[in-house]
Design an enzyme around this catalytic site. Structure first.
Site, short mmCIF file in Angstrom:
data_model
loop_
_atom_site.label_atom_id
_atom_site.label_comp_id
_atom_site.label_asym_id
_atom_site.label_seq_id
_atom_site.Cartn_x
_atom_site.Cartn_y
_atom_site.Cartn_z
N TYR A 162 -6.14 6.52 4.58
CA TYR A 162 -6.23 5.49 3.53
C TYR A 162 -5.45 4.24 3.93
CZ TYR A 162 -5.35 2.68 -0.49
OH TYR A 162 -5.24 1.59 -1.32
N GLU B 34 0.82 -1.21 0.00
CA GLU B 34 0.00 0.00 0.00
C GLU B 34 0.86 1.26 0.00
OE1 GLU B 34 -3.00 0.24 -0.67
OE2 GLU B 34 -3.62 -1.84 -0.49
N ASP C 172 -9.03 6.18 -1.78
CA ASP C 172 -7.96 6.77 -2.58
C ASP C 172 -8.56 7.50 -3.77
OD1 ASP C 172 -8.76 4.75 -4.29
OD2 ASP C 172 -6.74 3.94 -4.60
#
Length: 366
Positions: free
Chosen positions: A126, A43, A144
């Site tokens: 996020y 991520e 996102d």
């Protein structure tokens, strides 16, 4: 309940979205293992970087640092070298600092509590949603750019997505339409939909599995959303860069400051020119600041390298070190065959490639 979701058929939407995702999901290396550390690494890499670019970097990074403890124990220079080429180096510095804290404070286990995880360096909303929903099944939204685009179109949201208030609005919408029995798959499916179908330009609306729920499609305005105000013009910074070798074939490099842009990365000596003669300014800088006498040739190439907030306009000057005092930090004379062991930003990797082409006779200065 927000006004957008008050009459929204969430269960039917979840079913259609997750059925599509089960059929169409991409085979990506970080999807094979829901280990929290590996999910976290992926991520962080995927922030502001395309999936296709991330794949080989992720595999190499995990080969080098297969566990959270391995990364926590690694030297920063080694970590920066493994990240070399991905850019946005603050990402990996923050990740490195955060996994060290996880090792010392949480015994090497990534915390599954949103509040605790969000207190780690570099971990924003996020990342909290993505890592905790995928690795632990925690029902946190992962919003996102892909998700904001999908939701803008689904619910005909015309607020500027660059505003924090709009992101918070989307996070609330996700909480209200999420499949709580499988939040990780739901978050991932929304992101995948934005990446593959609900694209920024020319979205594939006719192939969209949730077209029936989309207000923008019904109104014929999908390509007009989301709304994002244009940024102000970025700053242009002219730089003169010197590739300097001594009589023994060693190349002069320097380490950038430990804070700020590209912190702790290595580079070739450079200075801002502000429209002045780059060759003269470089010779003056190296001579006055470091007591080294250099001879520079004419520039061999000029090119631009863009960051999110500024653009470097680099002009490259080859040259040689004639004589001078000992080289002191932050400078170093590195044998040419050892340069690959140092972590350089992408712009200075290109400086070296251009120099090598010129030195080998492949190209000559214009």
């Amino acid at each position: 309940m927000t006004r957008e979701t008050e009459r929204f058929p969430a269960r039917e939407f979840q079913r259609d979205l997750l059925d599509w995702f089960a059929r169409e999901r991409r085979d990506l290396p970080w999807r094979k293992d829901r280990d929290p550390y590996k999910v976290w690494v992926s991520e962080v890499m995927l922030q502001q970087t395309r999936v296709e670019t991330v794949i080989p970097y992720f595999e190499q990074f995990i080969d080098r640092f297969p566990t959270l403890e391995a990364l926590a124990d690694a030297d920063e220079d080694e970590v920066l070298k493994a990240w070399e080429g991905l850019g946005y180096y603050s990402r990996v510095r923050n990740l490195h600092a955060a996994v060290k804290e996880v090792k010392t404070r949480y015994g090497g286990k990534v915390p599954d509590d949103p509040d605790e995880f969000s207190r780690l360096k570099g971990v924003g909303p996020y990342t909290v949603g993505a890592v905790l929903s995928l690795a632990y099944g925690v029902p946190e939204p992962a919003v996102d750019g892909n998700v904001m685009r999908v939701l803008s179109r689904l619910f005909l949201v015309t607020d500027d997505i660059a505003k924090p208030s709009t992101r918070k609005r989307f996070e609330q919408i996700v909480r209200e339409i999420m499949a709580y029995e499988n939040p990780g798959a739901f978050n991932e499916a929304l992101i995948e939909l934005g990446a593959l179908v609900c694209t920024p330009r020319r979205p594939s609306c006719l192939l969209c599995p949730v077209q029936a729920y989309c207000q923008a499609f019904a109104e014929g305005v999908a390509e007009e959303l989301p709304v994002k105000m244009k940024k102000t013009a970025v700053k242009q910074v002219p730089l003169a860069v010197a590739v300097l070798a001594d009589d023994e074939g060693r190349v002069l490099i320097r380490k950038r400051d430990s804070t700020g842009l590209l912190a702790n990365l290595w580079e070739f000596p450079s200075c801002e020119t502000d429209g002045a003669d780059g060759k003269e300014k470089l010779e003056q800088m190296v001579g006055e600041q470091y007591g080294l006498q250099v001879e520079l040739t004419e520039p061999i190439v000029s090119f631009e390298h863009a960051f999110s907030h500024l653009v470097w306009q680099l002009t490259v000057f080859p040259g040689r070190l004639v004589h001078g005092g000992p080289v002191e930090e932050p400078y170093r004379l590195a044998p040419e065959d050892e340069l690959k062991a140092y972590a350089f930003p992408v712009s200075h990797q290109r400086v070296w490639r251009e120099y090598k082409e010129w030195a080998s006779g492949v190209r000559r200065p214009d």
